[in-house]
Design a protein around this motif. Sequence first.
Motif, PDB file in Angstrom:
ATOM      1  N   ARG A  27       0.824  -1.221   0.000  1.00 39.46           N
ATOM      2  CA  ARG A  27       0.000   0.000   0.000  1.00 39.46           C
ATOM      3  C   ARG A  27       0.855   1.267   0.000  1.00 39.46           C
ATOM      4  O   ARG A  27       0.337   2.371  -0.141  1.00 39.46           O
ATOM      5  N   PHE A  28       2.168   1.107   0.191  1.00 41.51           N
ATOM      6  CA  PHE A  28       3.032   2.287   0.212  1.00 41.51           C
ATOM      7  C   PHE A  28       3.580   2.635  -1.168  1.00 41.51           C
ATOM      8  O   PHE A  28       4.295   3.608  -1.330  1.00 41.51           O
ATOM      9  N   ASN A  29       3.236   1.832  -2.180  1.00 40.86           N
ATOM     10  CA  ASN A  29       3.582   2.211  -3.546  1.00 40.86           C
ATOM     11  C   ASN A  29       2.518   3.185  -4.033  1.00 40.86           C
ATOM     12  O   ASN A  29       1.335   2.907  -3.944  1.00 40.86           O
ATOM     13  N   MET A  30       2.949   4.333  -4.512  1.00 38.37           N
ATOM     14  CA  MET A  30       2.040   5.386  -4.956  1.00 38.37           C
ATOM     15  C   MET A  30       1.978   5.386  -6.485  1.00 38.37           C
ATOM     16  O   MET A  30       3.015   5.383  -7.144  1.00 38.37           O
ATOM     17  N   ALA A  31       0.757   5.420  -7.007  1.00 42.21           N
ATOM     18  CA  ALA A  31       0.575   5.475  -8.458  1.00 42.21           C
ATOM     19  C   ALA A  31       0.010   6.838  -8.823  1.00 42.21           C
ATOM     20  O   ALA A  31      -0.862   7.370  -8.130  1.00 42.21           O
ATOM     21  N   TYR A  32       0.523   7.402  -9.894  1.00 41.02           N
ATOM     22  CA  TYR A  32       0.055   8.701 -10.370  1.00 41.02           C
ATOM     23  C   TYR A  32       0.305   8.775 -11.865  1.00 41.02           C
ATOM     24  O   TYR A  32       0.943   7.889 -12.439  1.00 41.02           O
ATOM     25  N   LYS A  33      -0.223   9.811 -12.483  1.00 31.14           N
ATOM     26  CA  LYS A  33      -0.078   9.951 -13.926  1.00 31.14           C
ATOM     27  C   LYS A  33       0.885  11.070 -14.288  1.00 31.14           C
ATOM     28  O   LYS A  33       0.860  12.142 -13.680  1.00 31.14           O
ATOM     29  N   VAL A  34       1.696  10.791 -15.290  1.00 34.94           N
ATOM     30  CA  VAL A  34       2.547  11.806 -15.905  1.00 34.94           C
ATOM     31  C   VAL A  34       2.211  11.749 -17.393  1.00 34.94           C
ATOM     32  O   VAL A  34       2.462  10.732 -18.040  1.00 34.94           O
ATOM     33  N   ASP A  35       1.606  12.807 -17.909  1.00 34.92           N
ATOM     34  CA  ASP A  35       1.199  12.846 -19.328  1.00 34.92           C
ATOM     35  C   ASP A  35       0.424  11.587 -19.724  1.00 34.92           C
ATOM     36  O   ASP A  35       0.759  10.925 -20.706  1.00 34.92           O
ATOM     37  N   ASP A  36      -0.591  11.230 -18.951  1.00 39.12           N
ATOM     38  CA  ASP A  36      -1.448  10.076 -19.228  1.00 39.12           C
ATOM     39  C   ASP A  36      -0.766   8.713 -19.091  1.00 39.12           C
ATOM     40  O   ASP A  36      -1.368   7.691 -19.378  1.00 39.12           O
ATOM     41  N   GLU A  37       0.495   8.700 -18.679  1.00 34.57           N
ATOM     42  CA  GLU A  37       1.180   7.436 -18.405  1.00 34.57           C
ATOM     43  C   GLU A  37       1.162   7.205 -16.899  1.00 34.57           C
ATOM     44  O   GLU A  37       1.433   8.130 -16.121  1.00 34.57           O
ATOM     45  N   VAL A  38       0.884   5.985 -16.482  1.00 34.68           N
ATOM     46  CA  VAL A  38       0.894   5.668 -15.057  1.00 34.68           C
ATOM     47  C   VAL A  38       2.326   5.397 -14.600  1.00 34.68           C
ATOM     48  O   VAL A  38       3.079   4.704 -15.284  1.00 34.68           O
ATOM     49  N   VAL A  39       2.676   5.972 -13.453  1.00 37.22           N
ATOM     50  CA  VAL A  39       3.988   5.768 -12.841  1.00 37.22           C
ATOM     51  C   VAL A  39       3.738   5.276 -11.421  1.00 37.22           C
ATOM     52  O   VAL A  39       2.843   5.778 -10.734  1.00 37.22           O
ATOM     53  N   VAL A  40       4.517   4.293 -10.980  1.00 34.83           N
ATOM     54  CA  VAL A  40       4.421   3.808  -9.606  1.00 34.83           C
ATOM     55  C   VAL A  40       5.764   4.026  -8.926  1.00 34.83           C
ATOM     56  O   VAL A  40       6.804   3.670  -9.469  1.00 34.83           O
TER      57      VAL A  40
END
Length: 159
Positions: free
Chosen positions: A93-106
Amino acid sequence: MSFSPQSRVWVYQSDRKFTSAEENEILNKLASFTNQWKAHGNELLAKAEIRYGFFIILTVDESQANVTGCSIDSSVRIIKDIEQEYNVDLFNRFNMAYKVDDEVVVNSKEDFETLVNIKQVTASTIVFNNMVQTLSELETKWEVPFQNSWHSTVFAHLL
């Protein structure tokens, strides 16, 4: 197959993107699982999907039969099997996912914190709230701007 907006969902986020071959294999495994998934002998109306190559999402419509502890345990077992077979982490649960230019980054929590600190992640960055519990929440509260997410309370001191 139509699922109620109140259907329960579980989101498992991988620490790396699945290859398309892996994604197909995993979807086949999950389809076999959801087709025979039962709660106290009652068939569950369930489906599995993978979004963005990172997120395994299980959905159960409880209008047909309620999920039980045993049926949840069986779903966790298959996710753990996938985790081992594909050498991924699906429970951190400590891995954070977010978007950079519509690409998902974890990223790890520490790396994410650094990115917030140096303003690479901002109030408007789209983050993923894997705590959503219903299909309706998945559609409306899963991908949200950082400022509207639980992340902003955890990392508020950095904004």
